[in-house]
Design an enzyme around this catalytic site. Structure first.
Site, short mmCIF file in Angstrom:
data_model
loop_
_atom_site.label_atom_id
_atom_site.label_comp_id
_atom_site.label_asym_id
_atom_site.label_seq_id
_atom_site.Cartn_x
_atom_site.Cartn_y
_atom_site.Cartn_z
N VAL A 15 7.83 -1.38 -2.86
CA VAL A 15 7.00 -1.24 -1.65
C VAL A 15 8.01 -0.77 -0.47
O VAL A 15 8.98 -1.82 -0.48
CB VAL A 15 5.92 -2.42 -1.27
CG1 VAL A 15 5.56 -2.15 0.01
CG2 VAL A 15 4.93 -2.27 -2.40
N CYS A 16 7.95 0.25 0.07
CA CYS A 16 9.02 0.39 1.17
C CYS A 16 8.70 -0.53 2.36
O CYS A 16 7.86 -0.63 2.95
CB CYS A 16 8.71 1.77 1.84
SG CYS A 16 9.58 2.13 3.21
N VAL A 17 9.92 -1.14 2.60
CA VAL A 17 9.90 -2.20 3.65
C VAL A 17 9.46 -1.81 4.94
O VAL A 17 8.74 -2.45 5.73
CB VAL A 17 11.22 -2.93 3.71
CG1 VAL A 17 12.44 -1.92 4.30
CG2 VAL A 17 11.31 -4.16 4.48
N ALA A 64 5.77 -0.96 5.06
CA ALA A 64 4.95 -2.16 4.80
C ALA A 64 4.88 -3.00 5.88
O ALA A 64 3.95 -3.63 6.29
CB ALA A 64 5.64 -2.97 3.63
#
Lengths: 143, 100, 134, 143, 134, 100
Positions: free
Chosen positions: E81-83, E86
């Protein structure tokens, strides 16, 4: 936090970011630009394509104060500093939208192979040239 | 009736569908990416010019400015409003229909 | 004198990805500034994602959830998140989380979770219903 | 959980649900139908409009087993039980999409004012009739 | 004999609202069944919303998050999940929540939060990158 | 190159743009709402028929069935594949480009 994690240091691939959406109405343009900036650390052969409504991303004179959102268009002008120097803009897409190259941001880079001469990053190309450019890529990222 | 359009006419058929269902006396307000329909000398811009008078056209100024368009580049006869003007338009028309 | 109107606002998309929530916020603020009443703001579809307090946008960006929460506090707005849409997408308050056996909740201050009937009720009770979406 | 909370019992408004999107690719069709079902408890004057890609929502023969999603098209056939009996489908939208009324679900209701005779809920209307129907509404919900 | 290929998959939309995550799941499952390798599944834009464990879809509906989590467990998939995306949208793991001063986290089992570099790396390291979105 | 299209051609310009950029020898796979382009005797269906041969057209069967379309109602020459066939198509072409 965003350390480049180049798992295969020897590999250079041709990456094209395909931008087909207008800015602000949706976040895709902004978050695509974030990928380009991070990707620049990976030393790949990078180009950006602007077609369809994507050409609106690089229209000059954007002023977002009234909508309460951040104007991220200045970041396109900084792409040269990240060694992202190939921005292909589709002529037909501009024309359909009543735009010409004069309506676009001035985006340039300094060519280290030519005594740091300042050169334009934007290349307006016809649809069939765009098709050929796409055909040369190893990885196409579209958002 | 007030119709709102928030999509680019170059990307989706929303603009065309809305214009096909706008009755005489209705108002159409372009917001968000819908404002691109207002660019003069484009296909949608010409449609607005042709239908103007039968239908009243408005465009949300803050969305126009955000996208780097100038009021001078818009099709003739479109009126530019701010968010307060948007509120007025909704208040003045009995029903608001969002074309999404 | 302008006539005052009772509005309800529907928000069908989440924060950041679409401008819908921003536009709805600007509209709501402008309506309140003109003295109109906002009967309810109803969050449906991905719009429920506006109601999570776990968002942390970059510091130079607007905080959409906080904008809504503050506007609600200032004007006693009724911000309703649709329960069915919220459950699909993982937006829960404490009592929903307990009831559904989840170990955390994420609803933001100023938002409440309720049923779709609140949308129909808004349509009946308001003079105008304005929808923002994708 | 979903108790009808009719704040103004005396008011009857004309509600139209405008369906312009195809099912499955996005959730709007399904979640719109959920509103219609809940809304039925409020005793308003309800109609549904299907135009543009919305006409695909009521195409018969939908089989979603292969995509792992729930087939919600049978619910349209049950709308009569909720006293939702006016479904207007735009003729031009059907034609553009290569569809005719024969391709649509058979949706009927029993008319309590006519000895419970079974009658069709679907009415195919031309664009200008659709425009007139829209003009008669008090509340238009579009998703 | 068919040649085996190393795929990466990009998911740009959240669960339920768009079919993108479902299509990506079916594609990934089919690729694994044919013996191909899935180098990484990267969740970007609203795609990060697939990674919250707080979703409670109706019982007769698929549970998209659980589908991904189980597929990851069976095949040791790397679900990233892309920080940045997110944080904008309120998807956090425990350490992010602690660091950012949030009182809860919602990341689902089998997902990890990391940087956009993981997407570029997937493009470099995989034979094929397949994108699902809106 | 393999192009994937997931949008209805009646709603967005994605289908048109993809076809405008598909080179001879490329493959186009219609998925999700993109499968509506495959309906015979519609404008997009005719464009597929016209371009078929220069470009190979595929459609994802599970998405076709979900939408109540039958394989018999599709434009001539389109090949129907399942998810395993989708995987094969990606494997067989060096690059996959998603038209979103």
């Amino acid at each position: 936090m965003e350390e480049p994690d180049v798992s295969q240091p020897g590999v250079t691939k041709k990456f094209m970011y395909v931008n087909r959406r207008a800015p602000y109405g949706t976040v895709y343009a902004l978050e695509s630009l974030e990928v380009v900036l991070i990707g620049a650390a990976f030393d790949q052969d990078v180009s950006l394509a602007f077609l369809d409504d994507g050409v609106f991303q690089i229209v000059k004179g954007q002023d977002t104060a009234g909508i309460g959102m951040k104007n991220f268009s200045p970041t396109y002008r900084a792409l040269g500093d990240y060694e992202v120097t190939k921005l292909y803009v589709e002529k037909e897409s501009l024309e359909t939208r009543g735009l010409s190259e004069d309506d676009l941001l001035e985006i340039t880079y300094e060519d280290e192979d030519d005594d740091w001469a300042e050169k334009p990053s934007i290349h307006v190309v016809k649809r069939d040239e765009m098709t050929q450019l796409m055909a040369q890529q190893d990885v196409i990222l579209s958002f | 009736m007030l119709h709102t359009i928030n999509k680019s006419p170059f990307e989706t058929s929303t603009f065309a569908s809305c214009l096909g269902h706008a009755a005489a006396g209705d108002a159409v307000l372009l917001i968000e990416d819908g404002v691109y329909a207002a660019i003069a000398d484009t296909e949608p811009g010409k449609q607005i010019k042709a239908k103007n008078g039968t239908v009243s056209f408005y465009v949300l100024g803050p969305d126009v400015a955000a996208r780097g368009l100038t009021n001078g580049s818009l099709a003739e006869g479109i009126q530019v409003v701010d968010y307060a003007g948007f509120v007025d338009l909704v208040a003045e028309h009995e029903v608001a229909q969002a074309w999404l | 004198m302008e006539q005052l109107v009772k509005f309800s606002v529907v928000v069908n998309e989440g924060p950041y990805t679409h401008q819908a929530s921003d536009s709805a916020y600007q509209f709501t603020k402008a309506a309140l500034e003109k003295g109109h009443e906002i009967y309810r703001v109803f969050f449906y579809h991905d719009g429920v994602n506006n109601g999570t307090r776990l968002t942390v946008p970059p510091q130079d960006e607007r905080n959409i959830q906080v904008n809504w929460t503050e506007l609600a506090e200032q004007h006693e707005l009724d911000l309703v998140v649709c329960v069915a849409a919220a459950q699909r997408r993982g937006v829960l308050d404490k009592s929903e989380a307990d009831r559904l056996g989840k170990d955390a909740d994420n609803i933001a201050p100023g938002f409440r979770i309720s049923g779709l009937g609140q949308l129909i009720d808004a349509g009946i009770a308001s003079d105008r219903l304005v929808t923002f979406g994708d």
